[in-house]
Enzyme design. Sequence first.
Site, PDB file in Angstrom:
ATOM      1  N   ILE A 256      21.538  40.814  30.531  1.00  0.00           N
ATOM      2  CA  ILE A 256      21.126  41.733  29.464  1.00  0.00           C
ATOM      3  C   ILE A 256      20.044  42.682  29.982  1.00  0.00           C
ATOM      4  O   ILE A 256      19.146  43.067  29.251  1.00  0.00           O
ATOM      5  CB  ILE A 256      20.675  41.001  28.171  1.00  0.00           C
ATOM      6  CG1 ILE A 256      19.538  40.014  28.440  1.00  0.00           C
ATOM      7  CG2 ILE A 256      21.856  40.315  27.498  1.00  0.00           C
ATOM      8  CD1 ILE A 256      18.867  39.491  27.158  1.00  0.00           C
ATOM      9  N   CYS A 266      35.093  46.472  39.854  1.00  0.00           N
ATOM     10  CA  CYS A 266      35.746  45.673  38.813  1.00  0.00           C
ATOM     11  C   CYS A 266      35.496  46.159  37.384  1.00  0.00           C
ATOM     12  O   CYS A 266      36.435  46.537  36.696  1.00  0.00           O
ATOM     13  CB  CYS A 266      35.341  44.218  38.951  1.00  0.00           C
ATOM     14  SG  CYS A 266      36.001  43.491  40.458  1.00  0.00           S
TER      15      CYS A 266
HETATM   16  N1  LIG Z   1      35.686  42.844  44.720  1.00  0.00           N
HETATM   17  C1  LIG Z   1      35.424  41.976  43.773  1.00  0.00           C
HETATM   18  O1  LIG Z   1      34.267  41.658  43.484  1.00  0.00           O
HETATM   19  C2  LIG Z   1      36.539  41.340  42.997  1.00  0.00           C
HETATM   20  C3  LIG Z   1      36.287  40.185  42.248  1.00  0.00           C
HETATM   21  C4  LIG Z   1      37.337  39.611  41.543  1.00  0.00           C
HETATM   22  C5  LIG Z   1      38.602  40.179  41.568  1.00  0.00           C
HETATM   23  N2  LIG Z   1      38.816  41.317  42.289  1.00  0.00           N
HETATM   24  C6  LIG Z   1      40.160  41.871  42.312  1.00  0.00           C
HETATM   25  O2  LIG Z   1      40.790  41.472  43.533  1.00  0.00           O
HETATM   26  C7  LIG Z   1      41.631  42.501  44.027  1.00  0.00           C
HETATM   27  C8  LIG Z   1      41.203  42.918  45.434  1.00  0.00           C
HETATM   28  O3  LIG Z   1      39.899  43.459  45.345  1.00  0.00           O
HETATM   29  P1  LIG Z   1      39.029  43.745  46.649  1.00  0.00           P
HETATM   30  O4  LIG Z   1      37.711  44.189  46.182  1.00  0.00           O
HETATM   31  O5  LIG Z   1      39.132  42.599  47.588  1.00  0.00           O
HETATM   32  O6  LIG Z   1      39.844  44.994  47.236  1.00  0.00           O
HETATM   33  P2  LIG Z   1      39.679  45.712  48.660  1.00  0.00           P
HETATM   34  O7  LIG Z   1      40.011  47.122  48.446  1.00  0.00           O
HETATM   35  O8  LIG Z   1      38.367  45.333  49.268  1.00  0.00           O
HETATM   36  O9  LIG Z   1      40.824  45.025  49.562  1.00  0.00           O
HETATM   37  C9  LIG Z   1      42.181  45.183  49.332  1.00  0.00           C
HETATM   38  C10 LIG Z   1      42.898  45.136  50.689  1.00  0.00           C
HETATM   39  O10 LIG Z   1      44.295  45.059  50.472  1.00  0.00           O
HETATM   40  C11 LIG Z   1      44.921  45.739  51.546  1.00  0.00           C
HETATM   41  N3  LIG Z   1      46.334  45.988  51.208  1.00  0.00           N
HETATM   42  C12 LIG Z   1      46.882  46.934  50.399  1.00  0.00           C
HETATM   43  N4  LIG Z   1      48.215  46.807  50.361  1.00  0.00           N
HETATM   44  C13 LIG Z   1      48.528  45.748  51.137  1.00  0.00           C
HETATM   45  C14 LIG Z   1      49.752  45.114  51.493  1.00  0.00           C
HETATM   46  N5  LIG Z   1      50.924  45.542  51.036  1.00  0.00           N
HETATM   47  N6  LIG Z   1      49.698  44.056  52.338  1.00  0.00           N
HETATM   48  C15 LIG Z   1      48.520  43.607  52.821  1.00  0.00           C
HETATM   49  N7  LIG Z   1      47.334  44.164  52.523  1.00  0.00           N
HETATM   50  C16 LIG Z   1      47.350  45.224  51.703  1.00  0.00           C
HETATM   51  C17 LIG Z   1      44.066  46.970  51.726  1.00  0.00           C
HETATM   52  O11 LIG Z   1      44.266  47.586  52.995  1.00  0.00           O
HETATM   53  C18 LIG Z   1      42.655  46.359  51.563  1.00  0.00           C
HETATM   54  O12 LIG Z   1      42.132  45.955  52.818  1.00  0.00           O
HETATM   55  C19 LIG Z   1      41.550  43.626  42.977  1.00  0.00           C
HETATM   56  O13 LIG Z   1      42.593  43.462  42.069  1.00  0.00           O
HETATM   57  C20 LIG Z   1      40.223  43.364  42.308  1.00  0.00           C
HETATM   58  O14 LIG Z   1      40.187  43.856  41.002  1.00  0.00           O
HETATM   59  C21 LIG Z   1      37.818  41.888  43.017  1.00  0.00           C
END
Ligand SMILES: NC(=O)c1ccc[n+]([C@@H]2O[C@H](COP(=O)([O-])OP(=O)(O)OC[C@H]3O[C@@H](n4cnc5c(N)ncnc54)[C@H](O)[C@@H]3O)[C@@H](O)[C@H]2O)c1
Length: 445
Positions: A256, A266
């Site tokens: 808060i 996110c």
């Molecule tokens: N970052 C966070 O704090 C967080 C927390 C919880 C959930 N999420 C969710 O998790 C997911 C990933 O988030 P992130 O922050 O790790 O994303 P990011 O952008 O850091 O990583 C995603 C990776 O996926 C790769 N990629 C894309 N297409 C691909 C494919 N066909 N095969 C293999 N790799 C591929 C990209 O090159 C990239 O390196 C999202 O949906 C996000 O909303 C993120």
Amino acid sequence: MDVTIFGSGYVGLVTGACLAEVGNNVLCIDIDPKKIDLLNSGGVPIHEPGLEELIKNNRDAGRMHFSTDAEAGVKHGLFQFIAVGTPPDEDGSADLQYVLSVARAIGQHMETYRILVDKSTVPVGTADKVAAAVREAQAARGLSVEFDVVSNPEFLKEGAAIEDFMRPDRIIVGTDNPRTAELLRALYAPFNRNHDRLMTMDIRSAEFTKYAANAMLATKISFMNELSNIAEAVGADIEKVRIGIGSDPRIGYQFIYPGCGYGGSCFPKDVRALEQTARGLGYDPQLLHAVEAVNFRQKELLFKKISDYFGGDLKGRAITLWGLAFKPNTDDMREASSRVLMESLWAAGARVQAFDPVAMEETRRLYGERADLLLAPDAVSALDGADALAIVTEWSQFRSPDFALIKERLKSPALFDGRNILDGRLATAAGLTYVSIGRLPLIPA
Ligand SMILES: NC(=O)c1ccc[n+]([C@@H]2O[C@H](COP(=O)([O-])OP(=O)(O)OC[C@H]3O[C@@H](n4cnc5c(N)ncnc54)[C@H](O)[C@@H]3O)[C@@H](O)[C@H]2O)c1
């Protein structure tokens, strides 16, 4: 167990490293060859406390490998984690192209039973689309191999991701197949020893739980930011109000804090995506819309305060920013408040002198070399010759600064505390004009 992780970003690498740490054989796949080369040569593409060491240990122990070869990934793991990005589409809904392309790759190469574990944040109903994409790719090969799709949303916080994964508040497993639930339970057992935190539910509820959690957290922030603006108008101090309301256990002190808005990969995208989902179904989600609108306005507040202080004329002025990452302990600048401030300052003809403990390289990657951006080697030299200082990210090292030194280095004595982390009385005693979010103005000594 053999585990494949598609996507080597924040979620994929943390998931992979933690699963390898407890003894699994993990193969991380990414389509970005630069990332994979870096990982194979001992580097780590992101800043996350403890991650580099964890990856190094598990790479050296032979439990963690990296590749761009999707086929090898499909062959490797019984568990096929999907941890790729789900960025916002033009209308704000989640873009599922990366998730579905992984699903197709799995359908194209799978030869035996596979469990697709969706860790990406995806709208309700995505598991059905993933299953359809796998089936379609299998049909094109003229075969049908058994598989399951599980929704296993991730709740880690950047900056504390490893601790969150190792000691989760909850492990959500959405599946309609009890056998698959047991396999996930076995995979997660090392992280679930203290007491059972694994909750199984239907797939749609699991998918929705992630959006519900982020929407709730974003709502808390926007609520406090809304109150901070009202507090300022009525002459109350939001920090006193925060302590006053937090003492009620139904409200609590967590999350808060008023400030200059939430960013990151996110909250903004997930609130917008949930709003779009609701609209697509004919429901007008007024609260979600307001949460984002309040945040949008809040991200512009620091600029407005700085501009007001200089009578609307920022042309030729230099403003120092302390903190560029969307929050401390990460180099992630997706939707960071610093970006809104920098871009507004540039549009008004001002120059930016910035320092962040870890996000300098990311800033350079985003904005390149430009005459109106100076990336300073440390916080103090970022002050030299600037007209004002704005604190945008609440890094620990900015919490107790030498106010006299700030006063000495700045051309005009203005300090804008976008996260309310400083003691305004000390700042004012040092002769600075201290402007914060929702607190009473202090008159310099
Ligand atoms: N970052 C966070 O704090 C967080 C927390 C919880 C959930 N999420 C969710 O998790 C997911 C990933 O988030 P992130 O922050 O790790 O994303 P990011 O952008 O850091 O990583 C995603 C990776 O996926 C790769 N990629 C894309 N297409 C691909 C494919 N066909 N095969 C293999 N790799 C591929 C990209 O090159 C990239 O390196 C999202 O949906 C996000 O909303 C993120």
